[in-house]
Each structure stands twice: as structure tokens, then as C-alpha cells.
Design a protein around this motif. Structure first.
Motif, mmCIF file in Angstrom:
data_model
loop_
_atom_site.group_PDB
_atom_site.id
_atom_site.type_symbol
_atom_site.label_atom_id
_atom_site.label_comp_id
_atom_site.label_asym_id
_atom_site.label_seq_id
_atom_site.Cartn_x
_atom_site.Cartn_y
_atom_site.Cartn_z
ATOM 1 N N MET A 155 0.833 -1.213 0.000
ATOM 2 C CA MET A 155 0.000 0.000 0.000
ATOM 3 C C MET A 155 0.861 1.255 0.000
ATOM 4 N N LEU A 156 2.006 1.202 0.691
ATOM 5 C CA LEU A 156 2.891 2.365 0.729
ATOM 6 C C LEU A 156 3.391 2.702 -0.668
ATOM 7 N N ASN A 157 3.712 1.674 -1.453
ATOM 8 C CA ASN A 157 4.196 1.909 -2.813
ATOM 9 C C ASN A 157 3.162 2.660 -3.640
ATOM 10 N N ALA A 158 1.894 2.335 -3.451
ATOM 11 C CA ALA A 158 0.824 2.990 -4.200
ATOM 12 C C ALA A 158 0.668 4.459 -3.799
ATOM 13 N N LEU A 159 1.118 4.799 -2.597
ATOM 14 C CA LEU A 159 0.955 6.168 -2.103
ATOM 15 C C LEU A 159 2.205 7.030 -2.275
ATOM 16 N N GLU A 160 3.278 6.432 -2.763
ATOM 17 C CA GLU A 160 4.552 7.156 -2.857
ATOM 18 C C GLU A 160 4.428 8.441 -3.667
ATOM 19 N N LYS A 161 3.749 8.372 -4.807
ATOM 20 C CA LYS A 161 3.599 9.557 -5.648
ATOM 21 C C LYS A 161 2.575 10.521 -5.065
ATOM 22 N N ALA A 162 1.464 9.976 -4.574
ATOM 23 C CA ALA A 162 0.388 10.828 -4.051
ATOM 24 C C ALA A 162 0.848 11.669 -2.867
ATOM 25 N N TYR A 163 1.734 11.113 -2.042
ATOM 26 C CA TYR A 163 2.167 11.812 -0.839
ATOM 27 C C TYR A 163 3.646 12.180 -0.847
ATOM 28 N N ASP A 164 4.263 12.102 -2.006
ATOM 29 C CA ASP A 164 5.673 12.473 -2.150
ATOM 30 C C ASP A 164 6.564 11.712 -1.172
ATOM 31 N N VAL A 165 6.362 10.402 -1.093
ATOM 32 C CA VAL A 165 7.212 9.564 -0.254
ATOM 33 C C VAL A 165 8.431 9.165 -1.097
ATOM 34 N N ASN A 166 9.428 10.039 -1.102
ATOM 35 C CA ASN A 166 10.627 9.751 -1.889
ATOM 36 C C ASN A 166 11.509 8.732 -1.172
ATOM 37 N N LYS A 167 12.618 8.360 -1.805
ATOM 38 C CA LYS A 167 13.484 7.322 -1.242
ATOM 39 C C LYS A 167 14.005 7.684 0.139
ATOM 40 N N GLU A 168 14.376 8.941 0.329
ATOM 41 C CA GLU A 168 14.912 9.377 1.627
ATOM 42 C C GLU A 168 13.852 9.267 2.721
ATOM 43 N N ARG A 169 12.651 9.723 2.409
ATOM 44 C CA ARG A 169 11.573 9.664 3.393
ATOM 45 C C ARG A 169 11.152 8.225 3.678
ATOM 46 N N ILE A 190 0.676 4.836 7.374
ATOM 47 C CA ILE A 190 -0.190 5.377 6.318
ATOM 48 C C ILE A 190 -1.367 6.129 6.928
ATOM 49 N N ASP A 191 -1.862 5.637 8.048
ATOM 50 C CA ASP A 191 -2.958 6.314 8.751
ATOM 51 C C ASP A 191 -2.544 7.732 9.158
ATOM 52 N N SER A 192 -1.271 7.906 9.487
ATOM 53 C CA SER A 192 -0.754 9.229 9.845
ATOM 54 C C SER A 192 -0.492 10.080 8.603
ATOM 55 N N ILE A 193 0.084 9.465 7.583
ATOM 56 C CA ILE A 193 0.416 10.196 6.352
ATOM 57 C C ILE A 193 -0.820 10.821 5.710
ATOM 58 N N GLN A 194 -1.952 10.129 5.768
ATOM 59 C CA GLN A 194 -3.122 10.589 5.038
ATOM 60 C C GLN A 194 -3.616 11.975 5.458
ATOM 61 N N ILE A 195 -3.319 12.408 6.668
ATOM 62 C CA ILE A 195 -3.833 13.711 7.102
ATOM 63 C C ILE A 195 -3.076 14.875 6.463
ATOM 64 N N LEU A 196 -1.980 14.578 5.772
ATOM 65 C CA LEU A 196 -1.276 15.642 5.054
ATOM 66 C C LEU A 196 -2.209 16.373 4.096
ATOM 67 N N ASN A 197 -3.181 15.662 3.559
ATOM 68 C CA ASN A 197 -4.141 16.264 2.620
ATOM 69 C C ASN A 197 -5.017 17.327 3.268
ATOM 70 N N TYR A 198 -5.143 17.288 4.585
ATOM 71 C CA TYR A 198 -6.087 18.164 5.280
ATOM 72 C C TYR A 198 -5.417 19.209 6.159
ATOM 73 N N LEU A 199 -4.088 19.208 6.182
ATOM 74 C CA LEU A 199 -3.359 20.174 7.005
ATOM 75 C C LEU A 199 -3.072 21.448 6.217
ATOM 76 N N PRO A 200 -3.289 22.601 6.832
ATOM 77 C CA PRO A 200 -2.874 23.849 6.182
ATOM 78 C C PRO A 200 -1.350 23.890 6.049
ATOM 79 N N LYS A 201 -0.861 24.701 5.148
ATOM 80 C CA LYS A 201 0.582 24.868 5.009
ATOM 81 C C LYS A 201 1.147 25.527 6.253
ATOM 82 N N GLU A 202 2.421 25.311 6.491
ATOM 83 C CA GLU A 202 3.082 25.895 7.657
ATOM 84 C C GLU A 202 3.016 27.421 7.606
#
Length: 202
Positions: free
Chosen positions: A1-15, A50-62
Motif C-alpha cells: 500500500m505504501l508503494n501505491a501512495l509514494e507519488k500521491a504523498y511524495d514519499v521519496n526514497k529518503e523519506r 499510512i494512517d498518519s500520512i493521510q492527514i497531510l491532505n487536510y493540514l494547512p501549510k506551515e
């Protein structure tokens, strides 16, 4: 599932590497610290990361000189995941000294950027709390009550909730005025992400 979300959430190799290291540290300390539910260890990526990553979509920018506060963070979820994913405004609040030590250990070993407060949330004084996040702290009403001294007109709460979220909303509406939006969780059909704004005491 993480592989499927790599592009959607910018999970690059370092992250991805940092997330993998973080998971290893949780598993290593799990027996002594009980960081996550025992039944969720085998499914830690979906249930916690992944449960934590998903909230990135709903957080305002810093915002400059403003903070994201993770209340009752425990193992550092979702706060450490958000820091790994690039946020620089994260403050973790955890009352357990042992778990707070773990959070600091993770910060040092993974060279992450976040602050740890080893106190009850009621005893913490922080100005400019822009966002409050929480996965398993308490009911909505208790969460708001214990954080009311930190909540301003601009503060937004982004919280994970289970199937009884509407009961909690109705109970909280008896004490506070607020607006909210509901988003379906991608990790559980029974769970939602709530984005709560404009909190005021009745």
C-alpha cells in the motif's frame, strides 16, 4: 500500500528510508514501552504510518512562527511521520517520561526536526498553536477542553476518529460552537478524519 501512495504523498526514497527506520525503532522498543497496540504490530504500516500520512491532505501549510501540536503522541504518531514528510513546525506532547525519551531518541537517531514536551497538555503554554492533531488521545470534547488554553480563532484541529464520531460531535456541540468537515479514512471503513475550526465556548 505504501508503494501505491509514494507519488500521491511524495514519499521519496529518503523519506521511505526514514519511515522504515522509525518503524524498526518502534518495534525494538515496543515490548518495554507498549508504544502501539499489540494487535497492530503486524500491520504497523497501514494502521499507523499510512494512517498518519493521510492527514497531510487536510493540514494547512506551515505558517511562520506557528506550530503544529500533536497531543498525546505516544509513539510519535502522527507527529513524527509528519516531520519525516517534511513539516518543520511539529511539537510532540507526551506525559510519559519513558515515551518522551523514546521520542527524543528517534529525533537524534534519524536527525529529525521537532520539539518534545514531557508534560500534561493542560500544563503546557505555547503561543501560536495553529494546528492540533491527535489520533488516540480522548473524546472530542475532552480534547478541546484540555487544549482550550492553546486554541485561538485561527487554530484548526485535524483528528482521527472511529465510528462513534457523530455521538462525540453532538456531545461536544453542547459545550462548544465549531464547524467541521468529515473525510473518509483510507485505512479503515469505520474511521474518519475530522477537520474542526472556529472553536468557541458556548
Amino acid at each position: 500500500m505504501l508503494n501505491a501512495l509514494e507519488k500521491a504523498y511524495d514519499v521519496n526514497k529518503e523519506r521511505k528510508k526514514l519511515l522504515e527506520s522509525y518503524v524498526r525503532l518502534i518495534k525494538k522498543s515496543q515490548e518495554s514501552l507498549n508504544l502501539i497496540g499489540r494487535s497492530t504490530i503486524s500491520n504497523i504500516w497501514e494502521r499507523h504510518i499510512i494512517d498518519s500520512i493521510q492527514i497531510l491532505n487536510y493540514l494547512p501549510k506551515e505558517k511562520k512562527n506557528s506550530f503544529l501540536l500533536d497531543v498525546g503522541t505516544g509513539a510519535g504518531l502522527p507527529g513524527i511521520v509528519l516531520a519525516i514528510m517534511g513539516r518543520h513546525d511539529v511539537i510532540l506532547c507526551e506525559k510519559s517520561p519513558k515515551k518522551s525519551y523514546f521520542l527524543k531518541k528517534v529525533r537524534k537517531e534519524l536527525s529529525l526536526n521537532y520539539t518534545v514536551h514531557n508534560r500534561r497538555i493542560e500544563d503546557i503554554i505555547i503561543k501560536n498553536v495553529f494546528i492540533i492533531v491527535s489520533r488516540a488521545y480522548a473524546s472530542i470534547s475532552k480534547l478541546i477542553l484540555s487544549n482550550m488554553h492553546l486554541i485561538s480563532k485561527e487554530t484548526i484541529l485535524v483528528i482521527h476518529k472511529g465510528k462513534k464520531y457523530m455521538e462525540e460531535i453532538k456531545d461536544t456541540k453542547k459545550i462548544f460552537f465549531f464547524s467541521y468537515k468529515k473525510f473518509k479514512s483510507i485505512t479503515s471503513n469505520e474511521s474518519v478524519i475530522l477537520k474542526i475550526e472556529n472553536v468557541e465556548k458556548r
